[in-house]
Design a protein around this motif. Structure first.
Motif, PDB file in Angstrom:
ATOM      1  N   LEU A  39       0.820  -1.206   0.000  1.00 43.21           N
ATOM      2  CA  LEU A  39       0.000   0.000   0.000  1.00 43.21           C
ATOM      3  C   LEU A  39       0.857   1.260   0.000  1.00 43.21           C
ATOM      4  O   LEU A  39       1.978   1.266   0.515  1.00 43.21           O
ATOM      5  N   PRO A  40       0.329   2.356  -0.551  1.00 43.75           N
ATOM      6  CA  PRO A  40       1.070   3.627  -0.525  1.00 43.75           C
ATOM      7  C   PRO A  40       1.162   4.177   0.884  1.00 43.75           C
ATOM      8  O   PRO A  40       0.455   3.721   1.807  1.00 43.75           O
ATOM      9  N   GLU A  41       2.015   5.160   1.071  1.00 44.70           N
ATOM     10  CA  GLU A  41       2.201   5.748   2.406  1.00 44.70           C
ATOM     11  C   GLU A  41       1.000   6.585   2.831  1.00 44.70           C
ATOM     12  O   GLU A  41       0.768   6.766   4.029  1.00 44.70           O
ATOM     13  N   SER A  42       0.259   7.117   1.860  1.00 42.22           N
ATOM     14  CA  SER A  42      -0.919   7.918   2.168  1.00 42.22           C
ATOM     15  C   SER A  42      -1.898   7.807   1.013  1.00 42.22           C
ATOM     16  O   SER A  42      -1.564   7.289  -0.051  1.00 42.22           O
ATOM     17  N   GLY A  43      -3.120   8.279   1.251  1.00 32.75           N
ATOM     18  CA  GLY A  43      -4.108   8.283   0.187  1.00 32.75           C
ATOM     19  C   GLY A  43      -5.340   7.472   0.520  1.00 32.75           C
ATOM     20  O   GLY A  43      -5.564   7.050   1.667  1.00 32.75           O
ATOM     21  N   THR A  67      -6.733   6.309   4.280  1.00 37.39           N
ATOM     22  CA  THR A  67      -8.183   6.392   4.396  1.00 37.39           C
ATOM     23  C   THR A  67      -8.792   5.226   3.620  1.00 37.39           C
ATOM     24  O   THR A  67      -8.407   4.962   2.482  1.00 37.39           O
ATOM     25  N   PHE A  68      -9.748   4.517   4.249  1.00 36.42           N
ATOM     26  CA  PHE A  68     -10.336   3.327   3.639  1.00 36.42           C
ATOM     27  C   PHE A  68     -11.800   3.577   3.289  1.00 36.42           C
ATOM     28  O   PHE A  68     -12.580   4.046   4.123  1.00 36.42           O
ATOM     29  N   GLN A  69     -12.133   3.248   2.046  1.00 31.79           N
ATOM     30  CA  GLN A  69     -13.501   3.377   1.567  1.00 31.79           C
ATOM     31  C   GLN A  69     -14.083   1.982   1.305  1.00 31.79           C
ATOM     32  O   GLN A  69     -13.798   1.358   0.290  1.00 31.79           O
ATOM     33  N   PRO A  70     -14.903   1.468   2.217  1.00 30.83           N
ATOM     34  CA  PRO A  70     -15.532   0.165   1.989  1.00 30.83           C
ATOM     35  C   PRO A  70     -16.747   0.292   1.060  1.00 30.83           C
ATOM     36  O   PRO A  70     -17.424   1.340   1.040  1.00 30.83           O
ATOM     37  N   THR A  71     -17.017  -0.767   0.303  1.00 32.83           N
ATOM     38  CA  THR A  71     -18.167  -0.787  -0.587  1.00 32.83           C
ATOM     39  C   THR A  71     -18.731  -2.208  -0.662  1.00 32.83           C
ATOM     40  O   THR A  71     -18.031  -3.180  -0.379  1.00 32.83           O
ATOM     41  N   ASP A  72     -19.979  -2.307  -1.089  1.00 32.85           N
ATOM     42  CA  ASP A  72     -20.595  -3.610  -1.332  1.00 32.85           C
ATOM     43  C   ASP A  72     -21.916  -3.370  -2.059  1.00 32.85           C
ATOM     44  O   ASP A  72     -22.551  -2.316  -1.865  1.00 32.85           O
TER      45      ASP A  72
END
Length: 212
Positions: A39-43, A67-72
């Motif tokens: 994973l990148p250091e940020s984003g 920052t994590f964006q969950p989806t389903d």
């Protein structure tokens, strides 16, 4: 053949919307160790097919700068994800409805994309849509990370995975373990290069691609 059990249970006393997938307790740690080098250091990290939401919770805790964006696509899954957010740090965003097979995604860009245990538990069209969508939202050099059970050319499939494949197809004939080489070929068509394949516990794989 009897219908296999659902891959999740409802948490006792937590209300009907919060689900528990028993496999998460076993695989979240090993997946995180692979992600530390990917994973990148940020984003923003987009997770497609977040399921119960437990993986997203583990990832948000392990990578507080991201920052994590969950989806389903499943409203009940979205409810479960939102319920687990009550225990999450602020870097876990509210879940969004996203159908991987659709070309209409609610997220326009991301710095990494994760997809865990979807490729074999969905029609092939969902995998093709995932790769198309990843090519739209990821910039050059960004990682696409898949996790799950696969078949591989020239390598015998573990008996447990053969039984798993049979159970999946009994539930839905469009589901089942995919040949990794087929997934790689489609990913290359979508502009991704295979970076590495990591052997994981219980005969699973983590497959890392990079956007060209």
């Amino acid at each position: 053949m009897a219908e296999p059990p659902q891959p999740f249970v409802f948490e006792p006393g937590a209300g009907p919307q919060r689900r528990i997938a028993p496999h998460v307790a076993r695989n979240a740690g090993p997946i995180i160790e692979v992600l530390r080098g990917v994973l990148p250091e940020s984003g923003l990290v987009l997770e497609v097919a977040s399921g119960t939401g437990e993986h997203a919770l583990h990832f948000a805790r392990a990578f507080p700068v991201l920052t994590f964006q969950p989806t389903d696509p499943d409203p009940l899954a979205l409810s479960s994800i939102e319920a687990w957010r009550s225990e999450a740090p602020a870097n876990l965003l509210p879940p969004l409805a996203l159908d991987a097979a659709s070309d209409d995604w609610p997220v326009g860009r991301a710095d990494a994309l994760l997809c865990i245990n979807m490729v074999h538990i969905s029609p092939w069209a969902a995998t093709l849509g995932l790769l198309r969508g990843a090519s739209r939202v990821l910039a050059a050099g960004a990682p696409l990370v898949l996790y799950g059970a696969y078949r591989r050319a020239g390598i015998p499939t573990a008996p447990s995975n053969e039984a798993f494949d049979e159970s999946l197809k009994a539930r839905n004939p469009e589901w089942g373990l995919r040949l990794l080489e087929d997934v790689v070929a489609e990913a290359e068509k979508a502009g991704f290069a295979l970076e590495r394949v990591v052997e994981m516990p219980v005969n699973n794989l983590t497959v890392v691609f990079r956007r060209g």
